[in-house]
Design an enzyme around this catalytic site. Structure first.
Site, short mmCIF file in Angstrom:
data_model
loop_
_atom_site.label_atom_id
_atom_site.label_comp_id
_atom_site.label_asym_id
_atom_site.label_seq_id
_atom_site.Cartn_x
_atom_site.Cartn_y
_atom_site.Cartn_z
CB VAL A 34 -0.82 -0.04 1.40
CG1 VAL A 34 -1.82 1.11 1.30
CG2 VAL A 34 -1.37 -1.36 1.57
N GLY A 474 -33.26 -39.59 15.67
CA GLY A 474 -33.81 -40.85 15.92
C GLY A 474 -33.12 -41.76 14.78
CE LYS A 475 -27.99 -39.65 13.21
NZ LYS A 475 -28.17 -38.50 14.24
CB SER A 476 -29.04 -44.96 16.95
OG SER A 476 -27.98 -44.25 16.92
CB SER A 543 -23.66 -37.79 7.35
OG SER A 543 -24.91 -38.45 7.41
P1 ADP Z 1 -29.74 -40.23 16.92
O1 ADP Z 1 -29.25 -41.82 16.44
O2 ADP Z 1 -30.25 -39.64 15.68
O3 ADP Z 1 -28.73 -39.51 17.35
P2 ADP Z 1 -31.16 -41.57 18.72
O4 ADP Z 1 -31.85 -42.77 18.06
O5 ADP Z 1 -30.18 -41.98 19.63
O6 ADP Z 1 -30.91 -40.41 18.02
O7 ADP Z 1 -32.21 -40.85 19.80
C1 ADP Z 1 -33.44 -40.55 19.34
C2 ADP Z 1 -34.24 -40.63 20.67
O8 ADP Z 1 -35.66 -39.94 20.17
C3 ADP Z 1 -34.65 -41.98 21.26
O9 ADP Z 1 -34.51 -41.64 22.81
C4 ADP Z 1 -36.15 -42.15 20.82
O10 ADP Z 1 -36.58 -43.04 21.79
C5 ADP Z 1 -36.72 -40.96 20.95
N1 ADP Z 1 -37.76 -40.77 20.00
C6 ADP Z 1 -38.99 -40.28 20.05
N2 ADP Z 1 -39.90 -40.35 18.95
C7 ADP Z 1 -38.91 -40.95 17.99
C8 ADP Z 1 -39.36 -41.32 16.63
N3 ADP Z 1 -40.41 -41.14 16.03
N4 ADP Z 1 -38.14 -41.92 15.95
C9 ADP Z 1 -37.27 -42.34 16.61
N5 ADP Z 1 -36.94 -41.83 17.86
C10 ADP Z 1 -37.70 -41.46 18.62
#
Ligand code: ADP
Length: 640
Positions: A34, A474-476, A543
């Site tokens: 500058v 709720g994935k797991s 992810s």
């Molecule tokens: P992530 O794997 O996505 O971190 P988890 O499956 O470990 O989530 O936790 C989800 C929580 O939500 C569990 O305690 C589950 O019992 C609760 N839950 C309540 N409603 C639902 C639903 N419709 N589908 C999945 N899990 C649910």
């Protein structure tokens, strides 16, 4: 204006116009600290050249309007102020290009700000430059910015570097001041790949040594700045001496009798009868004709766009490179390279990008960052990612083999840009050093029992069911239910779950963005192997980034990947908080938590979405299984 031009205008206006149309074009960049006087210098060049052709071209050619951007009644001070004002307001990443012309050449000057945060502007401006003027203030000498800019020029392989030692008027045109600066600069560039520097003592303000040799510097016998710009060798001219390369832009097939390959000759020359090789395929042939709009050519050289026809009917497509058979381009799919990162979102190893080299665009990813370069000190530092404006030496992997030359041999066939797959923005630029291994030496081992056989034995069609969503969405839970239902029905499955993988395969990874990218890359590769083994693979990972999910998708066939978006509002996931992680994150005890201080990019076109606020886990699992059945995953595949 010289008298020859005068008489040309008077006698043969067409000839005169032609002469100006055919003038060569030099692109250059100005850089420096500058206040070194960059704006004044550019203003001076525009002013002087305007004076040159306003006299002559006033009513003669529209070209003067095109190249001479300034109106008639602009004086130098105004011009300079204008440039400065524009710069102050324009805090953009744009590069200001200015045009001017003299009797001998046309010029495009790229004017970029000098601060470190504008490195990407400078790289952009310099990437197409034939020459660079490094300006330094005679009172200050070589500063950090001067060094940084010069280093970048050397990386970009700018062959013509002019050191403009400005403000010599303020140092009484003292030769020893000039010599000391030039010596210091030469010592700095010695280890860099800059061959030669032309150093000029000048004053942009008074005009000394800009157009006319200055009376004040009788000890200086070199060229003036303008005569230097008018005579230095253009890249195109230089490239003519290199081996012939033509990256194919398109295949021209107007009828069955004609098949031509069009593109720009980026280096060397070519004539009918020359033997060529097409890379990366390696097929050879002989040039038959060089076709242009103005008829066939006897020879084409670097800088010309032409269409070649060949003696043999070989397979060539857009993106291939036609080379001289004597010295063909190399082909490979793994390289060492230098990467400049030009985007706010950092570069992560493993993340998929598109790489554009010449006329070819293919998926690629950085496999390793070997080191980052501190661009002020040139020190090498370790890095896991590259942020905006950083430079790193990396290994890169392309999905297929590409034709290339090392950047130091050929700026065109050795450089590339990286493009973000989602936004289509250019996010990086790079230069290839060398191939790490030749793709033709590595072959996939063919095996007799394949994916299809393994799937048939298991009575299913293997695939990846990729669950994505916030933590606690709720994935797991759902993936676990889906797996249980599938196993009960006699299917062969495997569930890859976030926490389990992080205890083993990925226990060396944390939760920074860079580590998240690597986490998903490894999981994607494992899932792909499992699909090959005939399994229905379920993955339950947050992810969070679209580009990694895309990477996972790309590793298998289109119909083998089902993305399941577990759609749960953040508030609901946080309320469930099955592992107490949200509370921890809110207390600030957990950094980089998705949804809190790390982003989640929801899928745009997931194959299945399940809304957990409206359906219970059983219903969600049933919806996933119904979709798998609908897509034929749960039936015995046909033998094929
Ligand atoms: P992530 O794997 O996505 O971190 P988890 O499956 O470990 O989530 O936790 C989800 C929580 O939500 C569990 O305690 C589950 O019992 C609760 N839950 C309540 N409603 C639902 C639903 N419709 N589908 C999945 N899990 C649910």
């Amino acid at each position: 204006m010289n008298s020859l031009d005068d008489s040309l205008i008077a006698e043969d206006i067409d000839e005169y116009l032609l002469k100006h149309e055919n003038k060569s074009l030099l692109r250059f960049i100005t850089c420096g600290s500058v206040d070194d006087g960059k704006s004044t210098l550019i203003g001076r060049l525009l002013f002087e050249s305007r004076a040159l052709f306003d006299d002559q071209l006033d009513t003669v050619t529209a070209e003067s309007k095109k190249w001479g951007t300034q109106g008639k009644d602009v004086d130098l001070a105004l011009l300079v102020d204008g440039l400065a004002a524009e710069r102050e307001q324009g805090i953009t990443i744009d590069v200001a290009y200015r045009f001017f012309s003299t009797d001998r050449r046309k010029f495009i000057v790229a004017d970029t700000p000098g601060h470190e945060q504008y490195t990407r502007n400078m790289i952009t401006g310099a990437s197409t430059a034939d020459a660079a003027i490094v300006i330094c203030d005679a009172r200050q000498g070589v500063l950090t910015q001067t060094r940084r800019h010069t280093y970048l020029l050397s990386l970009l392989g700018i062959r013509n570097v002019i050191l403009a030692v400005n403000k010599m008027d303020l140092m009484e045109y003292d030769e020893s001041v000039f010599t000391a600066i030039v010596d210091e600069f030469r010592a700095f560039i010695e280890p860099l790949s800059i061959n030669e520097v032309i150093a000029i003592p000048l004053s942009a303000l008074t005009g000394t040594n800009i157009i006319e040799p200055g009376r004040q510097t009788p000890w200086y016998h070199g060229p003036t700045l303008m005569s230097c710009l008018e005579t230095i060798e253009l890249d195109n001219e230089h490239a003519r001496g290199k081996p012939f390369r033509l990256p194919v832009q398109w295949v021209n097939r107007p009828n069955l009798d004609f098949r031509g390959f069009s593109g720009m000759v980026v280096s060397g020359t070519v004539k009918p009868g020359d033997s060529i090789r097409v890379q990366p395929s390696g097929s050879g042939s002989v040039v038959e004709r060089i076709v242009t709009f103005d008829g066939d050519l006897a020879v084409a050289m670097a800088g010309q766009s032409v269409t070649l026809t060949l003696r043999d009917d070989i397979d060539i497509s857009r993106g291939d490179v036609i080379s001289t058979a004597d010295e063909p381009a190399s082909t490979a799919e793994q390289f060492e390279c230098t990467v400049f990162w030009m985007h706010e979102a950092p570069l992560f190893p493993g993340r998929p990008y598109l790489l554009k080299i010449g006329t070819r665009t293919i998926p690629a990813s950085i496999t390793t960052i070997k080191y980052q370069v501190n661009i002020n000190t040139l020190e090498h530092v370790a890095a896991k990612q590259l942020g905006l404006n950083s430079i790193g030496v990396c290994n890169i992997n392309t999905e297929q083999a590409v034709a290339f030359d090392s950047y130091k041999d050929n700026r065109d066939t050795g450089s590339f840009v990286l493009i973000d797959r989602a936004s289509n923005n250019t996010v990086g630029a790079g230069m290839l050093h060398f191939a790490l291994r030749r793709s033709d030496n590595i072959h996939m081992q063919a095996v007799d029992i394949d994916k299809n056989r393994r799937s048939i034995l298991k009575g299913q069609k293997s695939c990846v069911v990729w669950f994505t969503g916030l933590s606690g969405s709720g994935k797991s839970t759902i993936a676990n239910l889906v797996e249980k239902k599938l196993a009960t029905a006699g299917h062969h499955t495997y569930l890859l779950d976030g926490d389990n993988v992080r205890h083993g395969l990925n226990k060396d990874l944390g939760f920074t963005d860079a580590d998240r990218v690597e986490n998903i890359r490894r999981i994607s590769e494992v899932a792909t192997l499992m699909v090959d083994s005939g399994l229905i693979v379920l993955t339950a990972f947050i992810s969070p980034f679209r580009s990694e999910r895309q990477l996972a998708r790309n590793l298998v066939k289109d119909d083998e990947f089902l993305e399941v978006y577990v759609e749960t509002p953040l508030a609901l996931a946080e309320e469930r908080d099955p592992k107490g992680l949200y509370k921890k994150a809110r207390r600030g005890e957990l950094k980089n938590f998705t949804g809190i201080d790390s982003p989640y990019e929801p899928p745009q076109q997931a194959e299945i979405s399940v809304d957990t606020s409206a359906m219970d886990a059983e219903q969600c699992a049933d919806a996933v299984i119904a979709e798998l059945r609908r897509r034929g995953m749960l039936a015995i595949p046909e033998v094929g």
